[in-house]
Design a protein around this motif. Sequence first.
Motif, short mmCIF file in Angstrom:
data_model
loop_
_atom_site.label_atom_id
_atom_site.label_comp_id
_atom_site.label_asym_id
_atom_site.label_seq_id
_atom_site.Cartn_x
_atom_site.Cartn_y
_atom_site.Cartn_z
N LYS A 1 -15.28 -5.25 -11.61
CA LYS A 1 -14.52 -4.37 -10.61
C LYS A 1 -14.77 -4.88 -9.08
CE LYS A 1 -14.35 0.41 -9.10
NZ LYS A 1 -13.02 0.56 -9.03
N GLY A 2 -13.67 -5.31 -8.63
CA GLY A 2 -13.64 -6.00 -7.16
C GLY A 2 -13.67 -4.75 -6.41
N THR A 3 -13.82 -5.39 -4.90
CA THR A 3 -14.01 -4.27 -3.75
C THR A 3 -12.78 -4.45 -2.88
OG1 THR A 3 -15.20 -6.20 -2.73
CG2 THR A 3 -16.57 -4.71 -3.90
N GLY A 4 -11.79 -4.92 -3.30
CA GLY A 4 -10.65 -5.26 -2.21
C GLY A 4 -9.60 -3.74 -2.52
N PRO A 5 -8.53 -3.98 -1.65
CA PRO A 5 -7.66 -2.81 -1.58
C PRO A 5 -7.09 -2.76 -3.10
CG PRO A 5 -6.63 -4.81 -0.74
CD PRO A 5 -8.16 -5.23 -1.16
N GLN A 6 -6.19 -1.55 -3.24
CA GLN A 6 -5.77 -1.43 -4.55
C GLN A 6 -4.41 -1.75 -4.67
OE1 GLN A 6 -5.86 3.24 -4.37
NE2 GLN A 6 -7.68 2.80 -6.27
N ILE A 7 -4.06 -1.91 -5.68
CA ILE A 7 -2.79 -2.67 -6.09
C ILE A 7 -1.65 -1.64 -6.12
CG2 ILE A 7 -1.31 -4.30 -7.80
CD1 ILE A 7 -3.84 -5.35 -8.78
N GLY A 8 -0.30 -1.79 -5.51
CA GLY A 8 0.80 -0.88 -5.78
C GLY A 8 1.85 -1.54 -6.51
N PRO A 9 2.88 -0.68 -6.90
CA PRO A 9 3.77 -1.12 -7.88
C PRO A 9 4.85 -2.10 -7.43
CG PRO A 9 4.30 0.97 -6.89
CD PRO A 9 2.94 0.60 -6.42
N GLN A 10 4.70 -2.26 -6.01
CA GLN A 10 5.79 -3.14 -5.54
C GLN A 10 5.14 -4.70 -4.78
OE1 GLN A 10 9.15 -3.13 -6.04
NE2 GLN A 10 8.66 -1.13 -7.08
N ASN A 11 3.68 -4.71 -5.20
CA ASN A 11 3.06 -5.75 -4.36
C ASN A 11 3.36 -7.12 -5.28
OD1 ASN A 11 0.02 -3.73 -3.82
ND2 ASN A 11 1.62 -4.43 -2.56
N LYS A 12 3.08 -8.14 -4.44
CA LYS A 12 3.17 -9.51 -4.77
C LYS A 12 1.73 -9.80 -4.79
CE LYS A 12 7.62 -11.04 -3.89
NZ LYS A 12 8.26 -9.61 -3.37
N LEU A 13 1.21 -10.34 -5.82
CA LEU A 13 -0.38 -10.77 -5.95
C LEU A 13 -0.39 -12.19 -6.05
CD1 LEU A 13 -0.94 -8.14 -8.86
CD2 LEU A 13 -1.11 -7.81 -6.20
#
Length: 495
Positions: free
Chosen positions: A373-385
Amino acid sequence: MSTTSSPDSGAGVPLTRRQRRALERAQEMAQQNQQDAHTENLPAISQPAEEARFTGSRLTGATASSAVEPQAHWQINVPSPQGLPPQRTVDNGPPPMRPRTGGDQSRYHRVAYPNDPQGDYDEPEHQGGGVDESDESQARPRRALGGPLGRMPRGPLAVALVGVVILAMILVPLAVNKLISGRNGSGDSTVAQSTVLDGSAPLNQLLTISGRIGSGSAPSIALNNEASLSAPSDVLTDVVETGQGRAVSEGSPVILQVSQFSGLDGRNTTGSADGYKLWQGMLGPAVGDYINAAVSGQREGTRIVLREPADEQDGSRTTKITIVDLLPTTATGEAKEPAPGAPTVSEGTDGSITVSSAGLPAPTRASTSVLIKGTGPQIGPQNKLIARTTMVSWATGQPLEESTFGYQTPPKQLDMSNALVGVSQNLVDITVGSRVVLSLPAEQAQGNEPVVVVIDVLAIDSAKSSGSSEGKTGGTPAAAPQASASPRPTTQDQS
């Protein structure tokens, strides 16, 4: 008509200058009254003439039959024109008053003052036909304070004049201050000029940095004492935070978050909406000579600050500040127990992974198991990862696409809007830095068989134009900010 008589010759008293002036005024008034009578065509009124007698400085009425007093007294007989009332006695004060033409002529008289353009003034008449010396000041009209200067403005004009005065009181000091500051040379105040710090000084004496590595947002800086920085003599490198991840070198895959700032005021000059740019690929000259040299030998999770001389658009010379965050290229965070019935994942010494679903029933619906489990921001449905991914067949365990796991393999870009249905639906709200295992039925995968997908979520790239974005294949590296000089690294821990 009576004639003007001179002082009694038997008295032996010559006329003074004051007495001569009074005599001349009495004669002038007699002539004026006679002209007014002809002009106004008044009916003739037969009245006896009245003599004016001076006693000291007081005026008293006297009849024509009064005797001339010796020495201390003299009198002037002023002829009364036909049809006019008798004339009043006069001294060197105000000229005699004429009665009004109508109304109560016994109470008020009109008196004319020499050199007075305003005309006549009304004055009450005292009983006895004379003017008391104590009331002489009341008989004269009071001049307004603005009389000698002209009529004072009133109404809108006065308001406008007050506004002009107030505006002048504000603008004149500003103009003087600007003139003085302009003579100093650059137009800047001496206070601002005195707060320029040496850009080559130790970094902790010049600025402070805020923002956590891997937070998904750009760091910020604050120049000490709100000062500006002069240009350093060379490119300087400071390590302000040391990471605990894998050490990198030229030719190693890296993910760099780069932000740039002005040494004049500390503003972000990166040129992107989020204030940073992500660079992914193999470390080398493509990232820039000075960044390549500064990052080589450092560990993932390290923050580096570089200072180099730069010219601003206004021609001033200052320090360009570049902050480089060396982001992890594998999942980092808290390890979690796999969910019951989830495939097993093992990691090799070279960073590659092995997935096994042997003996497990094929999934009929999608499920997610979080291994780290990471500590960064949450992923959104339109994000580029930026992520590492692998996909294998549930039945055979054979890879269905090229894996991007491994220390010598660069991660790839993953577009949530163009990924497999099971991936785009089950990665939403997963935090950056996590490792997840997705068990997907055929309809949520490629459509022909169930699959297992393992993903390390490494960063969110909000720049729409940075590299290519494909759901199943790797992307090209995004461009990073470049420098014009070779670095001279130094190490300073500011954490």
